[in-house]
Write a protein that holds these residues in place. Structure first.
Motif, PDB file in Angstrom:
ATOM      1  N   UNK A  85      28.659  95.903  63.610  1.00 38.52           N
ATOM      2  CA  UNK A  85      29.510  97.136  64.320  1.00 38.52           C
ATOM      3  C   UNK A  85      31.043  96.525  64.350  1.00 38.52           C
ATOM      4  N   UNK A  86      31.839  97.558  63.826  1.00 35.04           N
ATOM      5  CA  UNK A  86      33.249  97.124  64.015  1.00 35.04           C
ATOM      6  C   UNK A  86      33.969  97.655  65.338  1.00 35.04           C
ATOM      7  N   UNK A  87      33.151  98.306  66.142  1.00 33.25           N
ATOM      8  CA  UNK A  87      33.823  99.005  67.405  1.00 33.25           C
ATOM      9  C   UNK A  87      33.003  99.062  68.436  1.00 33.25           C
ATOM     10  N   UNK A  88      33.264  99.056  69.842  1.00 29.06           N
ATOM     11  CA  UNK A  88      32.381  99.718  70.904  1.00 29.06           C
ATOM     12  C   UNK A  88      32.980 100.589  71.738  1.00 29.06           C
ATOM     13  N   UNK A  89      32.516 101.466  72.262  1.00 32.46           N
ATOM     14  CA  UNK A  89      33.198 102.330  73.103  1.00 32.46           C
ATOM     15  C   UNK A  89      32.664 102.344  74.495  1.00 32.46           C
ATOM     16  N   UNK A  90      33.740 101.848  75.586  1.00 39.27           N
ATOM     17  CA  UNK A  90      33.205 101.855  76.701  1.00 39.27           C
ATOM     18  C   UNK A  90      34.108 102.450  77.808  1.00 39.27           C
ATOM     19  N   UNK A 126      37.711 102.136  72.921  1.00 35.03           N
ATOM     20  CA  UNK A 126      37.066 101.752  71.830  1.00 35.03           C
ATOM     21  C   UNK A 126      37.900 100.328  71.643  1.00 35.03           C
ATOM     22  N   UNK A 127      36.957  99.446  71.377  1.00 40.63           N
ATOM     23  CA  UNK A 127      37.511  98.031  71.276  1.00 40.63           C
ATOM     24  C   UNK A 127      37.040  97.386  69.984  1.00 40.63           C
ATOM     25  N   UNK A 128      37.588  96.738  69.333  1.00 44.62           N
ATOM     26  CA  UNK A 128      37.240  96.044  68.205  1.00 44.62           C
ATOM     27  C   UNK A 128      36.492  94.566  68.313  1.00 44.62           C
ATOM     28  N   UNK A 129      36.142  93.777  67.378  1.00 48.71           N
ATOM     29  CA  UNK A 129      35.324  92.768  67.628  1.00 48.71           C
ATOM     30  C   UNK A 129      36.572  91.802  68.528  1.00 48.71           C
ATOM     31  N   UNK A 130      37.571  91.831  68.293  1.00 53.01           N
ATOM     32  CA  UNK A 130      38.474  90.919  69.220  1.00 53.01           C
ATOM     33  C   UNK A 130      38.953  91.536  70.455  1.00 53.01           C
ATOM     34  N   UNK A 131      38.194  92.605  70.792  1.00 51.16           N
ATOM     35  CA  UNK A 131      38.666  93.237  72.241  1.00 51.16           C
ATOM     36  C   UNK A 131      39.788  93.954  72.044  1.00 51.16           C
ATOM     37  N   UNK A 132      40.505  94.167  70.956  1.00 48.46           N
ATOM     38  CA  UNK A 132      41.649  94.997  70.777  1.00 48.46           C
ATOM     39  C   UNK A 132      41.281  96.405  70.900  1.00 48.46           C
ATOM     40  N   UNK A 133      42.128  97.172  71.563  1.00 43.92           N
ATOM     41  CA  UNK A 133      41.919  98.699  71.242  1.00 43.92           C
ATOM     42  C   UNK A 133      42.179  99.503  70.015  1.00 43.92           C
ATOM     43  N   UNK A 134      41.010 100.217  69.626  1.00 38.75           N
ATOM     44  CA  UNK A 134      41.315 100.858  68.448  1.00 38.75           C
ATOM     45  C   UNK A 134      40.900 102.295  68.419  1.00 38.75           C
ATOM     46  N   UNK A 135      40.775 102.746  69.938  1.00 41.93           N
ATOM     47  CA  UNK A 135      40.513 104.302  69.781  1.00 41.93           C
ATOM     48  C   UNK A 135      40.386 104.272  71.561  1.00 41.93           C
ATOM     49  N   UNK A 138      33.463 106.158  61.661  1.00 45.40           N
ATOM     50  CA  UNK A 138      32.587 106.474  62.601  1.00 45.40           C
ATOM     51  C   UNK A 138      33.084 106.220  64.031  1.00 45.40           C
ATOM     52  N   UNK A 139      34.379 106.114  64.271  1.00 42.00           N
ATOM     53  CA  UNK A 139      34.930 105.743  65.447  1.00 42.00           C
ATOM     54  C   UNK A 139      35.093 107.118  66.171  1.00 42.00           C
ATOM     55  N   UNK A 140      35.413 108.157  65.658  1.00 43.89           N
ATOM     56  CA  UNK A 140      35.500 109.430  66.328  1.00 43.89           C
ATOM     57  C   UNK A 140      33.999 109.971  66.882  1.00 43.89           C
ATOM     58  N   UNK A 141      33.368 109.746  65.961  1.00 47.44           N
ATOM     59  CA  UNK A 141      31.678 110.266  66.436  1.00 47.44           C
ATOM     60  C   UNK A 141      31.296 109.467  67.866  1.00 47.44           C
ATOM     61  N   UNK A 142      31.539 107.929  67.730  1.00 41.08           N
ATOM     62  CA  UNK A 142      31.207 107.140  68.759  1.00 41.08           C
ATOM     63  C   UNK A 142      31.945 107.598  70.127  1.00 41.08           C
TER      64      UNK A 142
END
Length: 145
Positions: free
Chosen positions: A1-6, A49-58, A84-88
């Motif tokens: 996964x390229x991102x996670x939303x928290x 939304x954070x990428x694998x480096x915990x940088x914000x992407x959304x 898929x970031x918008x969907x997440x």
């Protein structure tokens, strides 16, 4: 996964959410800083939304209003669009709202034209004519919880 939303529940996470909003809305889309960051920041529920480096992407936020619940400030870094970031982000926000709000609550948003197809997938419908907000064409979209 390229991102996670928290949920952006800490000051550090809120700063990351605000940083991506500034990058996308203020810099890229030329929305005035004062229009983007408003008096509703403290009462809103923020997501990042954070990428694998915990940088914000959304990012995204939602808040209670006198009309119901307004979903706002959905952003995706340019390099992350179409992945898929918008969907997440929409799913995370709707899941959070479902935990906190009553069934039948009116949900609405001012959706930028390119994002309308995304929100339609989640059962939102357009209402009324297109309108200009901060120099960007939007539709009012709504659905019930």
């Amino acid at each position: 996964m390229t991102h996670r939303v928290i949920p952006a529940t800490s000051e550090e996470l809120r700063k990351k959410a605000f940083a991506i909003r500034e990058e996308v809305f203020v810099v890229e889309q030329q929305v005035a800083f004062e229009e983007e960051f408003d008096e509703f920041e403290d009462e809103s529920y923020h997501f990042v939304a954070l990428d694998k480096n915990d940088d914000p992407v959304g990012s995204a936020r939602w808040r209670y209003t006198d009309k119901g619940i307004k979903l706002e400030r959905f952003t995706a870094k340019k390099s992350m669009r179409g992945k898929g970031l918008g969907t997440a982000l929409v799913k995370a926000v709707l899941d959070d709202i479902e935990e906190k709000a009553e069934k039948g609550t009116y949900l609405y948003m001012h959706a930028q034209l390119p994002a309308v197809p995304l929100y339609l997938k989640f059962g939102f419908q357009t209402k009324g004519d297109q309108f200009d907000e901060c120099g960007i064409i939007h539709y009012l979209m709504w659905r019930e919880l």
